[in-house]
Scaffold this motif. Structure first.
Motif, PDB file in Angstrom:
ATOM      1  N   LEU A 182       0.839  -1.420   0.061  1.00  0.00           N
ATOM      2  CA  LEU A 182       0.497   0.036   0.400  1.00  0.00           C
ATOM      3  C   LEU A 182       0.718   1.232  -0.219  1.00  0.00           C
ATOM      4  O   LEU A 182       0.545   2.386  -0.051  1.00  0.00           O
ATOM      5  CB  LEU A 182      -0.852  -0.197   1.291  1.00  0.00           C
ATOM      6  N   LEU A 183       2.240   0.899   0.326  1.00  0.00           N
ATOM      7  CA  LEU A 183       2.831   2.470   0.534  1.00  0.00           C
ATOM      8  C   LEU A 183       3.981   2.369  -0.880  1.00  0.00           C
ATOM      9  O   LEU A 183       4.919   1.042  -1.192  1.00  0.00           O
ATOM     10  CB  LEU A 183       3.635   2.025   1.855  1.00  0.00           C
ATOM     11  N   THR A 184       3.831   3.711  -1.464  1.00  0.00           N
ATOM     12  CA  THR A 184       4.833   3.526  -2.816  1.00  0.00           C
ATOM     13  C   THR A 184       6.209   4.937  -2.445  1.00  0.00           C
ATOM     14  O   THR A 184       5.448   5.413  -1.452  1.00  0.00           O
ATOM     15  CB  THR A 184       4.455   3.133  -3.641  1.00  0.00           C
ATOM     16  N   PHE A 185       6.588   5.274  -3.618  1.00  0.00           N
ATOM     17  CA  PHE A 185       7.346   6.294  -3.273  1.00  0.00           C
ATOM     18  C   PHE A 185       7.300   6.950  -4.890  1.00  0.00           C
ATOM     19  O   PHE A 185       7.457   6.448  -5.768  1.00  0.00           O
ATOM     20  CB  PHE A 185       9.023   6.552  -3.307  1.00  0.00           C
ATOM     21  N   ASP A 186       7.036   8.570  -4.403  1.00  0.00           N
ATOM     22  CA  ASP A 186       7.171   9.182  -5.634  1.00  0.00           C
ATOM     23  C   ASP A 186       8.581  10.386  -5.572  1.00  0.00           C
ATOM     24  O   ASP A 186       8.788  11.845  -4.683  1.00  0.00           O
ATOM     25  CB  ASP A 186       5.911  10.149  -5.233  1.00  0.00           C
ATOM     26  N   LYS A 187       9.665   9.653  -6.295  1.00  0.00           N
ATOM     27  CA  LYS A 187      11.019  10.741  -6.172  1.00  0.00           C
ATOM     28  C   LYS A 187      11.624  10.625  -4.885  1.00  0.00           C
ATOM     29  O   LYS A 187      12.222  11.697  -4.075  1.00  0.00           O
ATOM     30  CB  LYS A 187      10.948  12.122  -6.358  1.00  0.00           C
ATOM     31  N   THR A 200      -2.045   3.735  -3.510  1.00  0.00           N
ATOM     32  CA  THR A 200      -3.833   3.147  -3.261  1.00  0.00           C
ATOM     33  C   THR A 200      -4.816   4.433  -3.920  1.00  0.00           C
ATOM     34  O   THR A 200      -4.398   5.410  -3.460  1.00  0.00           O
ATOM     35  CB  THR A 200      -4.005   1.968  -2.414  1.00  0.00           C
ATOM     36  N   ASN A 201      -5.928   3.745  -3.698  1.00  0.00           N
ATOM     37  CA  ASN A 201      -6.941   5.066  -4.138  1.00  0.00           C
ATOM     38  C   ASN A 201      -8.101   4.892  -3.817  1.00  0.00           C
ATOM     39  O   ASN A 201      -8.862   5.500  -4.164  1.00  0.00           O
ATOM     40  CB  ASN A 201      -8.021   4.683  -5.738  1.00  0.00           C
ATOM     41  N   ASP A 202      -7.997   3.470  -2.270  1.00  0.00           N
ATOM     42  CA  ASP A 202      -8.968   3.235  -1.594  1.00  0.00           C
ATOM     43  C   ASP A 202      -9.351   4.412  -0.412  1.00  0.00           C
ATOM     44  O   ASP A 202      -7.817   4.632  -0.083  1.00  0.00           O
ATOM     45  CB  ASP A 202      -9.101   1.420  -1.054  1.00  0.00           C
ATOM     46  N   PRO A 203      -9.655   4.935  -0.040  1.00  0.00           N
ATOM     47  CA  PRO A 203     -10.065   5.921   0.922  1.00  0.00           C
ATOM     48  C   PRO A 203      -9.226   5.677   2.362  1.00  0.00           C
ATOM     49  O   PRO A 203      -8.889   6.194   2.589  1.00  0.00           O
ATOM     50  CB  PRO A 203     -10.835   6.363   0.761  1.00  0.00           C
ATOM     51  N   GLU A 204      -9.599   4.516   2.819  1.00  0.00           N
ATOM     52  CA  GLU A 204      -9.491   4.092   4.170  1.00  0.00           C
ATOM     53  C   GLU A 204      -7.873   3.902   3.863  1.00  0.00           C
ATOM     54  O   GLU A 204      -7.263   4.246   5.233  1.00  0.00           O
ATOM     55  CB  GLU A 204     -10.582   2.933   4.170  1.00  0.00           C
TER      56      GLU A 204
END
Length: 293
Positions: free
Chosen positions: A178-183, A190-194
């Motif tokens: 569920l965790l990733t990185f941008d630069k 994820t796009n799931d609000p919860e």
């Protein structure tokens, strides 16, 4: 965040003989009041004996941040706090008032191996970012927010299956994804609000956006981009099909080194970079590598 295989952890702990050590601690506390048990636990941190095993499982990286050991020591964090457990009244607001939902914490899990996580002090201790400009105090400390809509707080010595933790768990492969990185900056994958809410709270409580971590991950991201762009230029200018395949093979070998968790730190950042570029026009050849990661 680094995924740790629960079964490998269990096998290593069993081979170490932890069950006998745990039983000895429980026997020693037999008949004590809860305050006496808490004092005993405070003075008998036997879980530190498992640090070498836990370091081997993550190739000497923090399970939460993927940072290597350096100037900061590792600690065995109790995923469910052993002494007391706090929850923010509104944990979407870092400055909101906190409440203690378990005055005595999860003392009965103090010597339970499945409650141990290897953590750098920046993730485990409450502190401000001394390099960045943020004044918020971050770090896990004795915070363990729960989803009290989908679950409830376990009673003393009760099975914790009734609880729904908010924080991402490195022993849970779905949580890790569920965790990733941008630069180099930690962001939800994820796009799931919860689930987005869970990721945001994990970034806050594990202090994953510590300025130094962001800088170190940005270095990894930039190095990965450099390999990819150099390879693209060479591949685009290759004259023969054989030459193109040779250049792709060379690029793949270099990028695989960057996602090799045994050799490198912040491999999740490198994987995120490769995934992003594989979706860009002109980088279709990277999709072949993505399949093998």
């Amino acid at each position: 965040m680094r995924y740790i295989d629960r079964n490998r952890f269990r096998e290593a702990v069993d081979a170490f003989g932890w069950e006998a050590i745990k039983d000895a601690q429980h026997n020693a506390m037999n008949g004590m009041t809860i305050p006496q048990k808490k004092e005993y636990i405070k003075n008998h941190p036997e879980w530190n004996q498992l640090q070498p095993i836990m370091r081997e499982l993550s190739h000497h990286k923090c399970w939460y941040s993927e940072a290597p050991i350096g100037n900061n020591d590792f600690e065995v964090d109790h995923f469910r706090p052993k002494s007391k457990s706090r929850q923010k009244d509104d944990y979407t607001d870092p400055k909101s008032k906190s409440t203690i939902h378990k005055t005595n914490g999860y003392w009965w899990l103090a010597y339970e191996w499945s409650n141990f996580r290897l953590s750098g002090i920046h993730s485990n201790k409450l502190r401000r970012d001394r390099i960045g400009e943020c004044d918020d105090v971050k770090g896990k400390g004795d915070c363990f927010p729960l989803d009290l809509i989908s679950g409830r707080v376990a009673n003393d010595e009760e099975n914790t299956a009734c609880e729904v933790p908010v924080l991402l768990d490195p022993l849970n492969p779905v949580d890790v994804c569920l965790l990733t990185f941008d630069k180099g900056i930690p962001v939800p994958a994820t796009n799931d609000p919860e689930e987005i809410e869970r990721v945001q709270q994990s970034i806050f409580y594990y202090h994953l956006d510590l300025d130094q971590l962001n800088r170190d991950r940005k270095i990894v991201w930039d190095e990965c981009v450099e390999h990819i762009q150099d390879a693209k230029e060479a591949i685009d200018n290759s004259i023969t099909r054989e030459a193109k395949k040779g250049l792709m093979d060379k690029c793949f070998r270099e990028l695989r080194k960057m996602v090799d968790s045994e050799r490198k730190a912040y491999t999740s950042t490198a994987k995120a970079c490769i995934m992003v570029y594989s979706e860009l026009t002109g980088y279709d050849w990277l999709k072949l590598l993505v399949r093998t990661l």
